[in-house]
Enzyme design. Structure first.
Site, PDB file in Angstrom:
ATOM      1  N   GLU B 131       0.958  -1.297  -0.044  1.00 20.91           N
ATOM      2  CA  GLU B 131      -0.181  -0.032  -0.082  1.00 20.91           C
ATOM      3  C   GLU B 131       0.958   1.106  -0.090  1.00 20.91           C
ATOM      4  OE1 GLU B 131      -2.578  -1.295  -0.950  1.00 20.91           O
ATOM      5  OE2 GLU B 131      -4.193  -0.676   0.441  1.00 20.91           O
ATOM      6  N   THR B 183      -5.440   7.832  -5.615  1.00 21.52           N
ATOM      7  CA  THR B 183      -5.581   7.820  -4.160  1.00 21.52           C
ATOM      8  C   THR B 183      -4.756   9.168  -3.549  1.00 21.52           C
ATOM      9  OG1 THR B 183      -5.566   5.208  -4.186  1.00 21.52           O
ATOM     10  CG2 THR B 183      -5.114   6.321  -2.284  1.00 21.52           C
TER      11      THR B 183
END
Lengths: 310, 310
Positions: B131, B183
């Protein structure tokens, strides 16, 4: 001859906020509680008789119980008169929901006299008028647990949305150091804005606390009893706070913090022996600081206002 | 002759945030999922074979699954080699945890080859490195549900504290409008500070949602699916968001919102018929807007990464 009906209730003390649950969580304790008696009068309106030494106002519109009952009267179609006698044991200003006990006790007792025409949610709504009188804000985090019992979540005030949360057995130790912290002052020192990253920590803890309570996970309850937003600001108004908190944890408490807006501090423990050890920690600290104080060892109480005699 | 051991896994898509639970809640869905195969190699290190058309990098340090496996290798006392084959079905950038599926799938599969030496919490820790590579932030709200399954709470990242939350059966409708929301961009438009009064609303809803899930109270889940902080800012990046949300609720959905940082939108429903009606609402809206889109009707899946063949 008509036998006059008198309702007697016990209205418990409550702990609002529950560390990380500022403005949304609260719980009722078994002790202390106020005693109240109510009866119908022929003359419409509210009469209040104070049977204690707190010199609270007897005029209904200046008394929190009176304000709550006046809100109830407004929603009755017929004129009704109540005589309410209050013997308070919960010291006003101690931070364990003294005003909420008066307001909630009054409306629960009155509703019993009226054969329960109002719902619990209605009663919370009426009693919030007492909180408005006491602190300027219609908050429900003492009122709701006082009426529902146990641990309650106030998900929302507008519209009112109260959720009863089941909880495993929990012992509560409370210390009330005899200093004055006015709710309005404790509110005014809070910052209007907070960092998003701190808010995220806070709601992680709130979610953890709710989950710990509902799943009876004591360790998770303990880990979640952390407040990164309100406590760091408010605790400076309470001498000895950090020491009491740290030593209570060392003595085995799961955790705890400021009760409501203070000055009382509460700690939760899994068993009574730990709760008593925590009480000793609290007493030692305030004796050392030379501050008068009261302590209680009690439990989270699944009932709210209790009807003692109808 | 030694029979070579190959582990095959399915790594599911996940929905992070769950409306009010920004950065702390997420859930796994039954579909879509990525297929992955892993085997030990004689040569230490990581080899990655991409068996799809997404043209993702095969260099381990540039691939999210590779980054997760490299973090795992660092904690092994002996040199180990893995060959990982990935066939992605979860489109990268769609907002349903595509990178998390790669990272989580890889470490679960590798750990199975290693006979489960690592705990689930270790695996979350390793996978968070994927991530970090994908978005610059070591968040766990896709990784944790991908590994634990069901709905998970990430109470805290430092230290890592993951809580599995039981939930009643819930159908999920997802629409992925084919626009790009990075994101990192979706994070950068968020304000660093928020109003305390809004944060209180948010944590009231989070507490309500956790309580609704654990107590199987669908109505409370629906009332709690409200985000006053993140959605108002991020939803402006997603065309059709408000219409999809409103019409999905009208079609019977309990509620929903942005999946992760978008652009996918998810809605929760109590039954499949409603979830299908919601899919129709989504398709109609994006057909009208002339935007390419995919939809899924699936369920919250109690398993995370599944071992298909060992």
């Amino acid at each position: 001859m008509v036998t006059e009906k008198i309702i007697k209730v016990h209205a418990p003390a409550t702990v609002a906020n529950m560390v990380c649950g500022f403005d949304i969580l609260g719980f009722a304790v078994k002790e202390p509680y106020d005693e109240m008696w109510i009866r119908l009068t022929e003359q419409p309106g509210i009469t209040i008789i104070n049977k204690d030494d707190y010199q609270l106002p007897a005029e209904p519109e200046k008394n929190v119980a009176g304000a709550a009952l006046l809100a109830m009267l407004e929603e009755l179609t017929q004129p009704v008169g109540f005589e309410l006698t209050i013997r308070k044991h919960i010291k006003p200003g101690s931070g364990v929901g003294s005003s909420a006990a008066s307001s909630a006790g009054a409306v629960v007792a009155a509703n019993t006299l009226l054969n329960g025409v109002f719902s619990k949610e209605d009663l919370v709504r009426f009693a919030m008028n007492g909180e408005k009188l006491a602190s300027g804000v219609k908050h429900a985090d003492n009122i709701a647990p006082c009426i529902y019992g146990g641990v309650t979540l106030i998900r929302s005030i507008h519209p009112l949305d109260i959720v009863a949360l089941t909880a495993p057995p929990l012992f509560v130790t409370i210390v009330h150091p005899q200093i004055e912290v006015r709710t309005a002052d404790a509110r005014s020192i809070l910052k209007k804005q907070v960092y998003l990253k701190d808010a995220i920590k806070q709601w992680g803890n709130i979610a953890g606390l709710v989950s710990g309570l509902l799943q009876s996970d004591y360790a998770l309850i303990g880990r979640s009893l952390e407040d990164v937003l309100i406590e760091p600001v408010r605790s400076i108004l309470i001498p000895g706070f950090n020491t009491v908190k740290q030593k209570s944890r060392e003595a085995g408490a799961l955790g705890g913090g400021i009760s409501g807006s203070g000055p009382s501090i509460f700690m939760l423990s899994k068993d009574e022996a730990t709760a008593i050890a925590v009480e000793k920690v609290m007493q030692d600290e305030y004796q050392q600081l030379g501050l008068d104080h009261h302590t209680y060892v009690t439990t989270i109480h699944s009932s709210g206002v209790e009807i003692i005699k109808a």
